[in-house]
Design a protein around this motif. Structure first.
Motif, PDB file in Angstrom:
ATOM      1  N   MET A   1       0.748  -1.056  -0.147  1.00 36.19           N
ATOM      2  CA  MET A   1      -0.016  -0.054   0.045  1.00 36.19           C
ATOM      3  C   MET A   1       0.869   1.317  -0.058  1.00 36.19           C
ATOM      4  O   MET A   1       1.930   1.213   0.573  1.00 36.19           O
ATOM      5  CB  MET A   1      -0.765   0.085   1.302  1.00 36.19           C
ATOM      6  CG  MET A   1      -1.523   1.331   1.543  1.00 36.19           C
ATOM      7  SD  MET A   1      -2.759   0.846   2.749  1.00 36.19           S
ATOM      8  CE  MET A   1      -3.132   2.292   3.175  1.00 36.19           C
TER       9      MET A   1
ATOM     10  N   HIS B   1       2.142  -9.737  -0.405  1.00 43.06           N
ATOM     11  CA  HIS B   1       1.504  -8.357  -0.375  1.00 43.06           C
ATOM     12  C   HIS B   1      -0.015  -8.237  -0.686  1.00 43.06           C
ATOM     13  O   HIS B   1      -0.465  -7.389   0.045  1.00 43.06           O
ATOM     14  CB  HIS B   1       1.916  -8.056  -1.786  1.00 43.06           C
ATOM     15  CG  HIS B   1       1.456  -6.823  -2.475  1.00 43.06           C
ATOM     16  ND1 HIS B   1       1.597  -6.356  -3.776  1.00 43.06           N
ATOM     17  CD2 HIS B   1       1.043  -5.617  -1.736  1.00 43.06           C
ATOM     18  CE1 HIS B   1       1.334  -5.090  -4.171  1.00 43.06           C
ATOM     19  NE2 HIS B   1       0.579  -4.752  -2.772  1.00 43.06           N
TER      20      HIS B   1
ATOM     21  N   HIS C   1      -2.419  -6.117   2.038  1.00 37.54           N
ATOM     22  CA  HIS C   1      -3.863  -5.371   1.852  1.00 37.54           C
ATOM     23  C   HIS C   1      -4.949  -5.887   2.502  1.00 37.54           C
ATOM     24  O   HIS C   1      -5.714  -5.117   3.070  1.00 37.54           O
ATOM     25  CB  HIS C   1      -4.096  -5.703   0.355  1.00 37.54           C
ATOM     26  CG  HIS C   1      -3.148  -4.564  -0.541  1.00 37.54           C
ATOM     27  ND1 HIS C   1      -3.932  -3.520  -1.210  1.00 37.54           N
ATOM     28  CD2 HIS C   1      -2.223  -4.603  -0.811  1.00 37.54           C
ATOM     29  CE1 HIS C   1      -2.956  -3.054  -2.057  1.00 37.54           C
ATOM     30  NE2 HIS C   1      -1.788  -3.517  -1.483  1.00 37.54           N
TER      31      HIS C   1
ATOM     32  N   GLU D   1      -2.363  -3.512  -9.338  1.00 39.95           N
ATOM     33  CA  GLU D   1      -1.159  -2.553  -8.889  1.00 39.95           C
ATOM     34  C   GLU D   1       0.033  -3.272  -9.597  1.00 39.95           C
ATOM     35  O   GLU D   1       0.836  -2.519  -9.886  1.00 39.95           O
ATOM     36  CB  GLU D   1      -1.213  -2.765  -7.385  1.00 39.95           C
ATOM     37  CG  GLU D   1       0.107  -2.164  -6.665  1.00 39.95           C
ATOM     38  CD  GLU D   1       0.134  -2.233  -5.271  1.00 39.95           C
ATOM     39  OE1 GLU D   1      -1.003  -2.635  -4.739  1.00 39.95           O
ATOM     40  OE2 GLU D   1       1.303  -2.112  -4.681  1.00 39.95           O
TER      41      GLU D   1
ATOM     42  N   TYR E   1      -4.754   2.086  -8.853  1.00 37.89           N
ATOM     43  CA  TYR E   1      -3.969   1.956  -7.787  1.00 37.89           C
ATOM     44  C   TYR E   1      -4.425   3.142  -6.847  1.00 37.89           C
ATOM     45  O   TYR E   1      -4.425   3.083  -5.473  1.00 37.89           O
ATOM     46  CB  TYR E   1      -2.651   1.993  -7.852  1.00 37.89           C
ATOM     47  CG  TYR E   1      -1.921   1.636  -6.713  1.00 37.89           C
ATOM     48  CD1 TYR E   1      -2.122   0.707  -5.730  1.00 37.89           C
ATOM     49  CD2 TYR E   1      -0.731   2.440  -6.529  1.00 37.89           C
ATOM     50  CE1 TYR E   1      -1.295   0.394  -4.934  1.00 37.89           C
ATOM     51  CE2 TYR E   1       0.178   2.025  -5.417  1.00 37.89           C
ATOM     52  CZ  TYR E   1      -0.260   1.211  -4.651  1.00 37.89           C
ATOM     53  OH  TYR E   1       0.473   0.694  -3.434  1.00 37.89           O
TER      54      TYR E   1
HETATM   55 ZN   LIG Z   1      -0.019  -2.670  -2.704  1.00 33.77          ZN
END
Ligand SMILES: [Zn+2]
Length: 1011
Positions: free
Chosen positions: A1, A97, A101, A198, A874
């Motif tokens: 993030m 990852h 999130h 992303e 994103y």
């Molecule tokens: Zn991310």
């Protein structure tokens, strides 16, 4: 993030309360902590004072779970908390990852989506984020307010240890199959998901592809051989069950490292952590696996998309990477880092001379330097912007440099200058010092090292000086790590015209396979989950379960930095900020550019770079000049600036150039004459050497422009449309916007003619600057060196015949014509960026604060949801640049084809703002105010104190008046400004993205950069 935000000038005005007064010992701050004793379940295993940084470090271990804890006591109000976990995935599905999130999609105590984003508005945090690396995931925040610290701590701890991890969250944040329009089953099924998009964005950036593939090639069979962020090709293999299992295994206290930093009490924090983690008990953890050394060097190649501009024959990259030392050995790490600096840094370094000056390529390859991401570190060096035919030449040159250094060694003055730079770095007081320290400590610790041993810089410098007395210190390391090292990767990358199509085909094929494997039940679930997600995205959540500060917690009075205006004996105004700088003087000298030939404006950035890279008339040798600069200062730079006044944005324009340097107070006698030498301009002799050096500067800047276009397209999109609205924004476009990228690339393509043209223009600019007598200055330093600085500054300006006070008056541009345009810029990207700008009001206008609040509210309560959560970009945000008087909206890394949808979201955002009182209430308003004020109050570096006043003319009184208007603004006022300046006004907008966006058909002007 990544919490993106549009930059706003007010953030530069951040002020600082604390000063690093040494009177209060850090031992006292640490409390009466005894080695070996147990406090709230934590046993103290080590206590260490680090005088270089004026801090005391205390290491502890949690007896029940085995969790590690480091407290860094320092008299700094910007307190930090970080919890980090070693996360070592076995594949490239991006599981760490996606977990990062989904962890932030709600927890047991705080069942709301995106608690970090919501806390931004309920906190005075100076930093909040979550970061995934190759071998760790960490969750850091910082704040100066004790209540806020407790609030954020509670949210962070619950998020990591008790996340809800719902299957729908996994689909939303990770990946899913869904109809393009979820409610319409006749639209095709496609891949969606925040991380999926992303990472597609990340893999559309050539340098990211380069760095990722190279790391994979260097560390096969280890966690670093996988893509921790997720490779789009592999992300769609991840299952929900794997995600939950990964959390259970790695987000456990036994696998956790906690770091706290600052002046808040330790024992209270230990008690709070102990209470949360004790119930987890202990599990077995595994250390990180080292890479098996290669028995012979490897050659690896990769492909990428061609650049948007530039010579297609010169778009290849090559680097050689060597596995170096074990990063947990702090002195060896220090030594190899020093070696890497000596080899590659600056025009007098041997790699620079062999590779950059030869003009075989445009710049160093992105991997160049010493990298400590993995436990086994690596050093890499190479070139980008080269021809395929030069691959073997570059390889040869790199090896020759090693051989030559072994033969000749490094000049002692270069070693001294590298040490000098280190010392300056230690003393420089940064506003976010603790945050950097905490993140580095965790990384070291996860690798199995001692977390803060790397801070013993003075000790290492002494040992280095001592060991340098015996020959071979660097030479032996060059042999061991480079020449005789079998673990090396010779990595090349070439563009192929079909790259983007191949990526697209692979995705299409993968999608088809997934769809073919769907059962009827699966298809039904896709429709149902699609509907559920839409409902979830549209449900207005009640964040009241989250803790919050109130406006009462915010001081009404903003932080101030008094500056006194002195005069030199020749009558030049010198702004002086007296503050604790650990013995460094920060000096700025500013000259007006009023009256500069407008044709020269676009060459200003080149002039700034040329200042120290072409040599001067006094020191024509660039390496010698570079050595002098590094030995006596932290560097010398020039930055041109264009700005409106605080009272007029539509026709005022003030253009200046500021020269800056900083140096140890003890070096003033050497630094001032050097500063004077450099600002008198680069060499006026156009020798062969000058030509080649200037060619290097142009090539490097052209390449950097292309790189930043791919990474920060939203900034260019907003800049492009802002240029239609004010003279200052149009001017900035010429030296930092899309125009400058195009200009530099075309200049580069012109070859010799371009270089010659440029040299002439730089000379003209230089003559103009030296020829005008007006000047003003600013010094940030301690009181003891006030007289030295005043005298030296006076002497410098007198010597140049600059005896006139710089005028603060502004030229009024009458000929500026505002325009409203829709511009589409086709680029070889796989994502797009949209931007839109509206003309607002000047800084001092009473409507300005409400516009800033509107920007904040529109981001959190409209664009974030519409552009990011629903649109799959994103980021989606809006903001008000109070100083430039411009309101903007933007999207960051939108999926392909989203241009039209995002523009539509911008339209709806304007309407939403115009009836904001229907959507939001007092709570949201106060949250927005809190967020803005926390931005204003973020601690700044010593060098920045008082600079806002100096650079922009914004006095403490003007800023305080604005602060009070922000505090007092009503939602009705916000609605009124939204109607007046946004909903009922024209705007300019721009989209940068793949040629297939189809905006031409909508009547958009196409701006082709190739032409
Ligand atoms: Zn991310």
């Amino acid at each position: 993030m990544k919490l993106s935000n549009i930059t706003e000038v007010s953030r530069r005005g951040r002020q600082l309360l604390h000063s690093s007064s040494k009177s209060l010992s850090t031992r006292a701050l640490a409390g009466d902590i005894q080695l070996g004793s147990v406090y709230h379940g934590f046993q103290v295993t080590k206590i260490k004072d680090v005088p270089d940084f004026d801090l005391t470090a205390i290491q502890l271990k949690h007896e029940v779970t085995g969790a590690d804890y480091l407290h860094i006591a320092k008299n700094d109000t910007n307190n930090v908390f970080t919890v980090g976990f070693q996360t070592t995935p076995l594949d490239s599905t991006g599981v760490p990852h996606i977990l990062e999130h989904t962890t932030l999609c709600g927890s047991e105590k705080y069942p709301v989506r995106d608690p970090f984003f919501k806390m931004l508005n309920r906190s005075m945090s100076t930093f909040m984020n979550a970061l995934t690396g190759s071998d760790l995931t960490m969750y850091p925040f910082s704040t100066e307010n004790p209540t806020d610290f407790n609030n954020l701590f509670s949210v962070y701890m619950d998020a990591v240890f008790h996340p809800l991890l719902r299957k729908l969250d996994f689909k939303q944040e990770g990946w899913r199959l869904e109809h393009e329009i979820p409610s319409d089953t006749s639209t095709p099924i496609i891949f969606k998901g925040v991380v999926y998009n992303e990472m597609k964005g990340v893999f559309s950036d050539v340098n990211n592809i380069y760095l990722t593939r190279l790391q994979q090639a260097m560390y096969p069979g280890t966690t670093y051989g996988n893509v921790s962020g997720g490779d789009p090709v592999n992300i769609t293999d991840l299952t929900y069950e794997q995600l939950v299992a990964f959390h259970r295994k790695f987000y456990h206290p036994s696998n956790a490292k906690f770091v706290t930093y600052g002046n808040f009490p330790l024992l209270e924090r230990l008690a709070a952590v102990d209470k949360i983690i004790t119930p987890f008990g202990r599990i077995q953890t595994e250390p990180i696996k080292d890479v098996v050394p290669f028995s012979t060097p490897r050659r690896v190649s990769a492909s990428c998309s061609p650049d948007a501009m530039g010579n297609p024959e010169k778009q290849c990259k090559l680097s050689i990477s060597y596995l170096t030392n074990d990063g947990t050995d702090p002195f060896e790490t220090f030594a190899v880092r020093m070696l890497a600096t000596l080899l590659t840094d600056g025009p007098s370094s041997p790699m620079y001379r062999a590779l950059i000056e030869s003009n075989i390529g445009s710049d160093y390859a992105a991997s160049t330097g010493y990298d400590r991401t993995a436990k086994m570190t690596n050093f890499s060096v190479g070139l980008q912007g080269i021809s395929k035919n030069d691959f073997s030449l570059v390889e040869e040159k790199i090896k020759q440099v090693f051989l030559q250094v072994i033969q000749d060694g490094f000049e002692p003055s270069r070693v001294e200058s590298a040490i000098h730079q280190l010392e300056l770095g230690i003393r420089h007081r940064r506003g976010n010092f603790g945050m950097g320290l905490a993140q580095n400590a965790i990384q070291n610790w996860v690798h199995g090292g001692e977390p803060i041993d790397a801070l013993d810089v003075t000790k290492f410098i002494a040992r280095l000086r001592n060991e340098l007395n015996t020959p071979g210190f660097f030479e032996d390391r060059i042999k061991k790590y480079f020449l005789e090292n079998q673990h090396q990767v010779i990595f090349t990358m070439e563009p192929t015209p079909t790259f983007a199509a191949e990526v697209q085909n692979e995705e299409t094929q993968r999608l088809q396979n997934k769809i073919a494997a769907l059962s009827e039940a699966d298809k039904k679930e896709i429709v149902e989950d699609g509907a559920k997600l839409v409902t979830m995205q549209e449900t207005k959540e009640d964040p009241s379960c989250l803790p919050t500060l109130t406006l009462a917690d915010v001081p009404v009075k903003g932080k101030v930095y008094p500056v006194s205006v002195l005069e030199t004996e020749n009558g030049i105004p010198l702004h002086y900020r007296k503050t604790a700088t650990n013995g460094i003087s920060y000096v700025t000298l500013t000259k007006s550019l009023e009256g500069l030939n407008p044709d020269l404006v676009k060459y200003m950035p080149l002039y700034s770079s040329a200042l120290t890279s072409l040599g001067t008339n006094e020191t024509p040798s660039v390496p010698k000049l570079d050595d002098k600069i590094r030995l006596n200062t932290s560097g010398i730079s020039a930055s041109p600036s264009l700005r409106p006044t605080p009272t007029n944005t539509t026709s005022s324009l003030h253009s200046t150039i500021s020269f800056g340097t900083s140096f140890l107070d003890t070096k003033a006698a050497q630094a001032y004459p050097l500063f004077s030498e450099v600002i008198q301009g680069p060499t006026t002799t156009f020798s062969d050497e000058t030509r080649e050096r200037l060619r290097t500067v142009i090539a490097g800047m052209a390449a950097n422009g292309m790189d930043s276009l791919a990474g920060s397209g939203h900034r260019y999109a907003v800049g492009l449309c802002s240029a239609d609205l004010t003279p200052a924004a149009r001017g900035k476009q010429a030296w930092s916007g899309l125009d400058s990228v195009v200009f530099l690339n075309k200049l580069h393509e012109k070859g010799d003619a371009g270089v010659e043209e440029c040299f002439g223009k730089i000379g003209e600019i230089s003559r103009f600057i030296v020829g005008s007598p007006d000047v003003k200055g600013m010094v940030v330093a301690g009181e003891a060196v006030l007289d030295v600085n005043r005298e030296s500054f006076g002497k410098l300006t007198r010597g140049l015949g600059w005896n006139q006070k710089a005028s603060d008056s502004n030229s009024i541009t009458k000929d500026f014509v505002r325009m409203y345009k829709n511009t589409f810029v086709p680029l070889p990207f796989t994502v797009n960026y949209a931007g839109r700008a509206y003309l607002g009001v000047p800084y001092t206008h009473q409507d300005s604060p409400a516009l800033q609040i509107l920007g904040e509210l529109m981001t959190s309560h409209f664009l974030h949801r519409e552009v990011r959560e629903k649109g799959g970009a994103y980021g989606g945000f809006s903001g008000y640049n109070a100083f430039d008087g411009l309101f903007s909206m933007a999207s960051y890394r939108d999926p392909p084809g989203a241009g039209k949808r995002t523009v539509d979201a911008f339209n709806r955002a304007a309407k939403w703002g115009a009836e904001i009182t229907k959507h939001l209430g007092e709570r949201e308003l106060n949250e927005a105010k809190l967020s803005i004020l926390s931005g204003l109050d973020t601690p700044i570096s010593a060098s920045q104190e008082g600079m806002t006043l100096y650079a922009t003319g914004l006095t403490d009184e003007i800023r305080q008046a604005r602060r009070e208007l922000i505090l007092g603004a009503s939602l009705d006022k916000v609605q009124q400004v939204a109607q007046e300046y946004i909903a009922s006004q024209s705007f300019s907008q721009a989209v940068l993205g793949p040629a297939s966006e189809g905006l031409e058909a909508e009547g958009w002007t196409v701006l082709d950069m190739q032409k």
